[in-house]
Design a protein around this motif. Structure first.
Motif, mmCIF file in Angstrom:
data_model
loop_
_atom_site.group_PDB
_atom_site.id
_atom_site.type_symbol
_atom_site.label_atom_id
_atom_site.label_comp_id
_atom_site.label_asym_id
_atom_site.label_seq_id
_atom_site.Cartn_x
_atom_site.Cartn_y
_atom_site.Cartn_z
ATOM 1 N N SER A 197 0.842 -1.190 0.000
ATOM 2 C CA SER A 197 0.000 0.000 0.000
ATOM 3 C C SER A 197 0.888 1.254 0.000
ATOM 4 O O SER A 197 1.730 1.405 -0.876
ATOM 5 C CB SER A 197 -0.955 -0.045 1.200
ATOM 6 O OG SER A 197 -2.012 0.866 1.047
ATOM 7 N N ARG A 340 -14.019 -1.941 1.181
ATOM 8 C CA ARG A 340 -13.195 -1.086 0.322
ATOM 9 C C ARG A 340 -11.900 -1.782 -0.051
ATOM 10 O O ARG A 340 -11.554 -1.908 -1.219
ATOM 11 C CB ARG A 340 -12.907 0.229 1.053
ATOM 12 C CG ARG A 340 -11.854 1.116 0.405
ATOM 13 C CD ARG A 340 -11.685 2.422 1.185
ATOM 14 N NE ARG A 340 -10.568 3.212 0.710
ATOM 15 C CZ ARG A 340 -9.355 3.235 1.265
ATOM 16 N NH1 ARG A 340 -9.108 2.490 2.342
ATOM 17 N NH2 ARG A 340 -8.388 3.985 0.768
ATOM 18 N N LEU A 341 -11.148 -2.227 0.941
ATOM 19 C CA LEU A 341 -9.854 -2.852 0.704
ATOM 20 C C LEU A 341 -9.974 -4.299 0.239
ATOM 21 O O LEU A 341 -9.045 -4.843 -0.356
ATOM 22 C CB LEU A 341 -9.000 -2.797 1.976
ATOM 23 C CG LEU A 341 -8.549 -1.398 2.394
ATOM 24 C CD1 LEU A 341 -8.159 -1.372 3.856
ATOM 25 C CD2 LEU A 341 -7.388 -0.921 1.534
ATOM 26 N N ASN A 360 -15.624 0.569 6.999
ATOM 27 C CA ASN A 360 -14.910 -0.376 6.141
ATOM 28 C C ASN A 360 -15.026 -1.774 6.732
ATOM 29 O O ASN A 360 -14.381 -2.097 7.737
ATOM 30 C CB ASN A 360 -13.436 0.012 6.014
ATOM 31 C CG ASN A 360 -13.239 1.313 5.261
ATOM 32 O OD1 ASN A 360 -14.035 1.667 4.402
ATOM 33 N ND2 ASN A 360 -12.187 2.034 5.587
ATOM 34 N N ALA A 432 -9.371 -0.234 -3.139
ATOM 35 C CA ALA A 432 -8.629 0.956 -2.717
ATOM 36 C C ALA A 432 -7.432 1.208 -3.614
ATOM 37 O O ALA A 432 -7.202 2.329 -4.077
ATOM 38 C CB ALA A 432 -8.182 0.803 -1.264
ATOM 39 N N THR A 433 -6.647 0.175 -3.852
ATOM 40 C CA THR A 433 -5.517 0.248 -4.797
ATOM 41 C C THR A 433 -5.756 -0.880 -5.798
ATOM 42 O O THR A 433 -5.227 -1.974 -5.637
ATOM 43 C CB THR A 433 -4.167 0.072 -4.071
ATOM 44 O OG1 THR A 433 -4.158 -1.174 -3.373
ATOM 45 C CG2 THR A 433 -3.937 1.189 -3.072
ATOM 46 N N HIS A 464 -6.810 -6.433 -0.860
ATOM 47 C CA HIS A 464 -5.621 -5.626 -0.593
ATOM 48 C C HIS A 464 -4.518 -6.463 0.052
ATOM 49 O O HIS A 464 -3.359 -6.377 -0.332
ATOM 50 C CB HIS A 464 -6.030 -4.482 0.334
ATOM 51 C CG HIS A 464 -5.044 -3.367 0.429
ATOM 52 N ND1 HIS A 464 -4.783 -2.507 -0.612
ATOM 53 C CD2 HIS A 464 -4.258 -2.953 1.455
ATOM 54 C CE1 HIS A 464 -3.887 -1.609 -0.233
ATOM 55 N NE2 HIS A 464 -3.547 -1.863 1.012
#
Length: 497
Positions: A197, A340-341, A360, A432-433, A464
Motif C-alpha cells: 500500500s 473497500r480494501l 470499512n 482501494a488500490t 488488498h
C-alpha cells in the motif's frame, strides 16, 4: 482516622496519572530468541531479533527509535549469497504487523482459509514463508508499532516535519537501513525492499535514495497493492480504470449476467480491461459532448460488466464513484455493503439508503484478529516486553504528500542499476488500490519500454492483503520466492547493459 483533603487526593491522582503516562522508550536494545518452522516440508531453524534501533541526527543524537523484528536462518556460514528482505507496510501510519504475521514471516494468523477471524486468536506456523531462501526484517517507521520520537530534554519538541512526509520518510529510513545493514554485517548480501500500500511509495523512493545517499544498490523491489507512486492517472483514465475492479467484485458476489458469471475470472478480466482502454476511455474523454446514443450504449456495457444498473450509471454520467459502488452493489440483493480494501467482506449499515458505507467492513475484521495476535506474539513468543502501546495505526498526520516523485525515482534507480528488478502483486477484489491501476502504474513506470522485461505483475483472487486467503498465501510467497531467485545475478555476471 487522619483526614485527607479533597485537593490532596486530586493532586495525588493527577501525579499518578502523569507518572503512568511517562512510559520509558527503549532507545537502543535487542532481544534474541531461537525458533524453528517447517517450510515446504523442510525444518528451518532461525533466530528472531526484536529491538529498537535509533535514528540519528547530524550531531549523532538519537531523535527517534524504530522497533523492528529480524528473522535470520541459522546455519548459514556465509551471508554474502543470502538475500535480505526489508519489509514495510503503509498507511502512512501503519505498523509492519500485516505482512509480518500474515504473509512472509515464519508465523501467520489463526484465521479461516478465506481470511476471516476465528477465536481463540493467535498465530501458527507459516509453511509458505520465504524464510527458507531469505532473511527478513520488518521495520516500523516513527509512531507505528513501538517506534517513537525521542524528545529532547526541556520543553522544546522535535520537528515532526523531519518524519511525516513522502520525502522526509524516505530520507531518515535510508539512514536507518544503512545502520541496520552495517550492524548486522549484510553489506555483501543481495537486498530487496518489499512494501504494501503506502509502503510501495516508501520503497519506490528508497530505491533511489539508498543508491544516491547511502551508496547501497538493490536487487529487487516488490510492490504489494501499490499506490499511484506519484504517477498521474487523474481524469478519464482514473474513471475508466475502475471498471475491471467493478467486474471482479460483482463476479465474486455472483451479480454478473449468467454468460459472464460462468466464465473464469482471469479469463473474463482481460476482455473488460480492453473495453476500458479502447472504448470507455475515449468515451469519457468526450465528457458532455459524447453523443447520447453512444452514452447509452456505454452505460449498458458498463452495467453488464459491473453489477450496477444502467440507469444509475447514466445518473452518474458514466462516472460511478467507488464509495457508491461499495454501498450499492448488494443493496437490492442483501441490503449490505462491500468492503473497500477487500470487497469479499460485507458490512451492515444503519440504513440501506445513501451513497457510501458507514464503515470499512474488511478493516474491522482484520483488526479483530491482528491486534490481539501481534500483542501476544511479541511479548510471549519473542520476549519483547514494554508498556508502550503497539500502534496498529499511529499519529503521523498531517502527512506532507507534496513532491511525490517516487515512481520516477524507482525508474531512475532501475536505469542506474541493471540488476534491479520490480515485481507488482495485487488482489482482484481490492477497491482501494485496484489491480488494474497497478497494471497501469507498471505500464507508465518506464515510458521508454526498454526495461519492460524487468517489470512483472501477479494477480490474486482476494483483496488488498491477498495473502489472507490461504490459497493466495501459498501462491504469493511462491511468486516472491521465484522472483528473488530469478533476480539474483549469475556468479561473475557484471552489472552492465
Amino acid at each position: 482516622m487522619k483526614k485527607i483533603s479533597f485537593l490532596a487526593v486530586l493532586l495525588a491522582l493527577l501525579h499518578a496519572e502523569v507518572n503512568a503516562q511517562n512510559v520509558k522508550i527503549p532507545v537502543d536494545t535487542t532481544v534474541v530468541t531461537s525458533h524453528r518452522v517447517n517450510i515446504k516440508g523442510q525444518r528451518i531453524d532461525y533466530t528472531a531479533t526484536t529491538g529498537m534501533q535509533p535514528v540519528w541526527n547530524n550531531d549523532g543524537e538519537p531523535i527517534a527509535s524504530l522497533f523492528y523484528t529480524y528473522y535470520q536462518r541459522e546455519g548459514i556460514k556465509d551471508v554474502k549469497n543470502r538475500p535480505l528482505v526489508i519489509s514495510f507496510n503503509g498507511g502512512p501510519g501503519s505498523a509492519s504487523v500485516w505482512m509480518h504475521i500474515a504473509y512472509t514471516g515464519p508465523r501467520v494468523l489463526e484465521i479461516d482459509p478465506e481470511g476471516f477471524p476465528i477465536q481463540p486468536y493467535g498465530t501458527k506456523e507459516n509453511p509458505h514463508s520465504i524464510l527458507d531462501i531469505a532473511d527478513i526484517v520488518y521495520v516500523n517507521p516513527v509512531n507505528t508499532g513501538y517506534s517513537r520520537i525521542i524528545e529532547p530534554k526541556g520543553e522544546k519538541k522535535r520537528d515532526r516535519d523531519q518524519f511525516f512526509g513522502v520525502n522526509a520518510d524516505v530520507s531518515y529510513l535510508a539512514k536507518w537501513i544503512n545502520t541496520f545493514v552495517t550492524r548486522n554485517n549484510r553489506w555483501l548480501s543481495p537486498k530487496y525492499l518489499i512494501g504494501e500500500s503506502y509502503g510501495t511509495t516508501r520503497v519506490s523512493g528508497l530505491a533511489l535514495e539508498l543508491q544516491n545517499s547511502q551508496w547501497m544498490y538493490l536487487n529487487g523491489v516488490i510492490l504489494v497493492s501499490p499506490t499511484d507512486i506519484g504517477i498521474d492517472r487523474d481524469g478519464p483514465v482514473e474513471v475508466a480504470n475502475r471498471l475491471p475492479y467493478f467486474t471482479a467484485a460483482a463476479w465474486y458476489h455472483n451479480l454478473l449476467p449468467q454468460d459472464l458469471q460462468k466464465r473464469d475470472l482471469e479469463e473474463l478480466l482481460p476482455e473488460v480491461e480492453q473495453y476500458a482502454i479502447n472504448e470507455l476511455l475515449p468515451a469519457l474523454a468526450k465528457g458532455g459532448f459524447l453523443e447520447q446514443d453512444k452514452k447509452e450504449e456505454v452505460a449498458s456495457t458498463m452495467a453488464r460488466y459491473s453489477g450496477i444498473s444502467r440507469e444509475e450509471i447514466l445518473q452518474h454520467n458514466l462516472e460511478v464513484p467507488y464509495s457508491y459502488f461499495w454501498k450499492d452493489l448488494l443493496r437490492d440483493q442483501k441490503g449490505m455493503t462491500v468492503g473497500r480494501l477487500d470487497s469479499r467482506y460485507v458490512g451492515l449499515d444503519r440504513k440501506e439508503a445513501g451513497d457510501s458505507p458507514d464503515y470499512n467492513a474488511e478493516l474491522t475484521s482484520w483488526l479483530h484478529s491482528f491486534t490481539p495476535a501481534i500483542n501476544h506474539y511479541l511479548r510471549n513468543d519473542l520476549n519483547f516486553k514494554t508498556d508502550l502501546t503497539y500502534y496498529m495505526f499511529g499519529p503521523v498526520h498531517p502527512w506532507d504528500r507534496s513532491r511525490d516523485n517516487t515512481g520516477e525515482n524507482l525508474r531512475q534507480a532501475m536505469a542506474q542499476n541493471p540488476n534491479l528488478d520490480v515485481l507488482i502483486q495485487s488482489g482482484y477484489f481490492d477497491g482501494a488500490t485496484t489491480y488494474f491501476d497497478a497494471k497501469y502504474t507498471m505500464w507508465q513506470l518506464d515510458p521508454s519500454g526498454k526495461m519492460r522485461d524487468r517489470l512483472s505483475f501477479k494477480g490474486y483472487r482476494s483483496g488488498h492483503m491477498m495473502y489472507l486467503r490461504n490459497e493466495d498465501l501459498k501462491k504469493a510467497n511462491d511468486d516472491l520466492r521465484q522472483f528473488i531467485e530469478s533476480s539474483l545475478p549469475k556468479p561473475g555476471a557484471p552489472a552492465t547493459y
